[in-house]
Each structure stands twice: as structure tokens, then as C-alpha cells.
Design a protein around this motif. Structure first.
Motif, PDB file in Angstrom:
ATOM      1  N   ALA A 124       0.755  -1.264   0.084  1.00 55.29           N
ATOM      2  CA  ALA A 124       0.019   0.108  -0.102  1.00 55.29           C
ATOM      3  C   ALA A 124       0.985   1.279   0.004  1.00 55.29           C
ATOM      4  O   ALA A 124       0.408   2.123  -0.454  1.00 55.29           O
ATOM      5  CB  ALA A 124      -1.091  -0.042   1.239  1.00 55.29           C
ATOM      6  N   ALA A 125       1.903   1.280   0.459  1.00 59.91           N
ATOM      7  CA  ALA A 125       2.984   2.318   0.717  1.00 59.91           C
ATOM      8  C   ALA A 125       4.378   1.941   0.728  1.00 59.91           C
ATOM      9  O   ALA A 125       4.654   0.665   1.404  1.00 59.91           O
ATOM     10  CB  ALA A 125       2.434   3.276   1.802  1.00 59.91           C
ATOM     11  N   VAL A 126       5.067   2.854   0.387  1.00 62.08           N
ATOM     12  CA  VAL A 126       6.683   2.592   0.500  1.00 62.08           C
ATOM     13  C   VAL A 126       7.399   3.788   1.046  1.00 62.08           C
ATOM     14  O   VAL A 126       6.976   4.925   0.717  1.00 62.08           O
ATOM     15  CB  VAL A 126       7.484   2.168  -0.855  1.00 62.08           C
ATOM     16  CG1 VAL A 126       9.032   2.054  -0.679  1.00 62.08           C
ATOM     17  CG2 VAL A 126       6.579   0.850  -1.273  1.00 62.08           C
ATOM     18  N   ILE A 157       2.992   5.171   6.261  1.00 63.55           N
ATOM     19  CA  ILE A 157       4.299   4.960   6.853  1.00 63.55           C
ATOM     20  C   ILE A 157       5.060   6.237   6.274  1.00 63.55           C
ATOM     21  O   ILE A 157       4.758   6.706   5.105  1.00 63.55           O
ATOM     22  CB  ILE A 157       5.010   3.838   6.453  1.00 63.55           C
ATOM     23  CG1 ILE A 157       4.689   3.611   4.816  1.00 63.55           C
ATOM     24  CG2 ILE A 157       4.362   2.542   7.196  1.00 63.55           C
ATOM     25  CD1 ILE A 157       5.870   2.395   4.379  1.00 63.55           C
ATOM     26  N   ALA A 158       6.084   6.533   6.851  1.00 65.41           N
ATOM     27  CA  ALA A 158       6.892   7.802   6.649  1.00 65.41           C
ATOM     28  C   ALA A 158       8.292   7.515   7.251  1.00 65.41           C
ATOM     29  O   ALA A 158       8.309   6.788   8.249  1.00 65.41           O
ATOM     30  CB  ALA A 158       6.227   9.042   6.883  1.00 65.41           C
ATOM     31  N   TYR A 185      10.991   0.570   3.626  1.00 65.18           N
ATOM     32  CA  TYR A 185       9.594   0.070   4.413  1.00 65.18           C
ATOM     33  C   TYR A 185       8.672   0.001   3.335  1.00 65.18           C
ATOM     34  O   TYR A 185       8.487   1.032   2.631  1.00 65.18           O
ATOM     35  CB  TYR A 185       9.741   1.191   5.583  1.00 65.18           C
ATOM     36  CG  TYR A 185      10.830   1.182   6.390  1.00 65.18           C
ATOM     37  CD1 TYR A 185      11.207   0.564   7.606  1.00 65.18           C
ATOM     38  CD2 TYR A 185      11.821   2.329   6.237  1.00 65.18           C
ATOM     39  CE1 TYR A 185      12.040   0.825   8.480  1.00 65.18           C
ATOM     40  CE2 TYR A 185      12.827   2.458   6.906  1.00 65.18           C
ATOM     41  CZ  TYR A 185      12.981   1.824   8.002  1.00 65.18           C
ATOM     42  OH  TYR A 185      14.186   1.920   8.945  1.00 65.18           O
ATOM     43  N   ARG A 186       7.837  -1.196   3.866  1.00 64.22           N
ATOM     44  CA  ARG A 186       6.688  -1.259   3.011  1.00 64.22           C
ATOM     45  C   ARG A 186       5.326  -1.576   3.816  1.00 64.22           C
ATOM     46  O   ARG A 186       5.576  -2.457   4.979  1.00 64.22           O
ATOM     47  CB  ARG A 186       6.786  -2.492   2.111  1.00 64.22           C
ATOM     48  CG  ARG A 186       5.899  -2.967   1.314  1.00 64.22           C
ATOM     49  CD  ARG A 186       6.072  -4.279   0.674  1.00 64.22           C
ATOM     50  NE  ARG A 186       6.232  -5.377   1.583  1.00 64.22           N
ATOM     51  CZ  ARG A 186       6.720  -6.492   1.177  1.00 64.22           C
ATOM     52  NH1 ARG A 186       7.278  -6.669  -0.135  1.00 64.22           N
ATOM     53  NH2 ARG A 186       6.714  -7.536   2.146  1.00 64.22           N
ATOM     54  N   SER A 246      16.197  -4.592   4.050  1.00 58.81           N
ATOM     55  CA  SER A 246      17.721  -4.047   4.433  1.00 58.81           C
ATOM     56  C   SER A 246      18.626  -4.548   3.187  1.00 58.81           C
ATOM     57  O   SER A 246      18.015  -5.471   2.380  1.00 58.81           O
ATOM     58  CB  SER A 246      18.488  -5.017   5.684  1.00 58.81           C
ATOM     59  OG  SER A 246      18.484  -6.328   5.461  1.00 58.81           O
ATOM     60  N   PRO A 247      19.684  -3.793   2.936  1.00 56.58           N
ATOM     61  CA  PRO A 247      20.659  -4.273   1.924  1.00 56.58           C
ATOM     62  C   PRO A 247      20.979  -5.590   1.579  1.00 56.58           C
ATOM     63  O   PRO A 247      21.330  -6.010   0.751  1.00 56.58           O
ATOM     64  CB  PRO A 247      21.665  -3.121   1.955  1.00 56.58           C
ATOM     65  CG  PRO A 247      21.026  -1.916   2.790  1.00 56.58           C
ATOM     66  CD  PRO A 247      20.151  -2.661   3.800  1.00 56.58           C
TER      67      PRO A 247
END
Length: 128
Positions: free
Chosen positions: A86-88, A124-125, A96-97, A109-110
């Protein structure tokens, strides 16, 4: 990209980018990268629904599939890393997702691993 560059220069975009900086844009047909040090546009991929970038790198959401992709630094070479949900959001350490159903929040994570870190959430932010 030449037409796009012309429009950006007229609007103060590309010409306002400091030396050694990069701008990335997506159009209906491609994603391109402007490098002020090279003074040119390079096509780096397909069009994107959304882009997320920063110290961690460049990520796009595929226009047709909604999948998340990470730019490898080589034109037209991207690594699939999952669904966009829904958001990234991204910061200097992780991506973050928010899941499509709004319940779990995931952290990438990488190293390439997704881990559930919370939820449910409405948005999310990141800050930094």
C-alpha cells in the motif's frame, strides 16, 4: 530524453542540480537519470509508477505489476525485491513497506531480507 532535458532546463530543474548530483525522472515510456558531471541523460529502465531514493539507493514500483525494484547502478539492470504493497518509504538504512491490506509493516535491508516490524498502520513515513 533530449526533449525532457530541454523542458527541465527551461523550468530551472536540471541546470539547478549541483555538480556531482543526479536526478532521476520517469516518463510514460522510460526512466532516465541526469548526471550533471556527465552533462547528459541516460535511460536506465522502464517507466515507473513511483520512485523512492536516497542514500540507500534508487527503488521503483513497476508500472504494470506493482513490484518493487532496486537499481543496480547499471543501465537497465534492476533487482526485484518484492511487492510494493500500500505504501513505501526509505531512509539511509532500510526500505519500508506497508502491506496491501494495511496490516503488517515490513523492513527491507541491503542484505536483501524482509522482516516484519509492526502493524497495522494507515500510512508510513521516514525521517532521515
Amino acid at each position: 530524453m533530449a526533449a525532457l532535458l530541454t523542458r527541465w532546463q527551461q523550468g530551472g530543474g536540471a541546470s539547478a542540480i549541483p555538480a556531482q548530483q543526479t536526478a532521476v525522472v520517469t516518463t510514460r515510456t522510460k526512466t532516465g537519470k541526469w548526471s550533471s558531471s556527465a552533462d547528459k541523460w541516460d535511460v536506465i529502465g522502464e517507466p515507473a509508477r513511483a520512485m523512492h531514493g536516497g542514500q540507500l539507493g534508487l527503488f521503483t514500483v513497476n508500472l504494470q505489476t506493482g513490484r518493487l525494484w532496486q537499481y543496480t547502478g547499471e543501465p537497465n539492470v534492476w533487482a526485484a525485491i518484492g511487492d510494493s504493497g500500500a505504501a513505501v518509504a526509505t531512509d539511509s538504512r532500510a526500505l519500508y513497506r506497508l502491506a496491501a491490506d494495511g496490516k503488517p509493516v515490513w523492513r527491507w535491508s541491503p542484505a536483501g531480507d524482509w522482516s516484519r516490524i509492526g502493524g497495522p498502520a494507515a500510512a508510513i513515513a521516514t525521517n532521515g
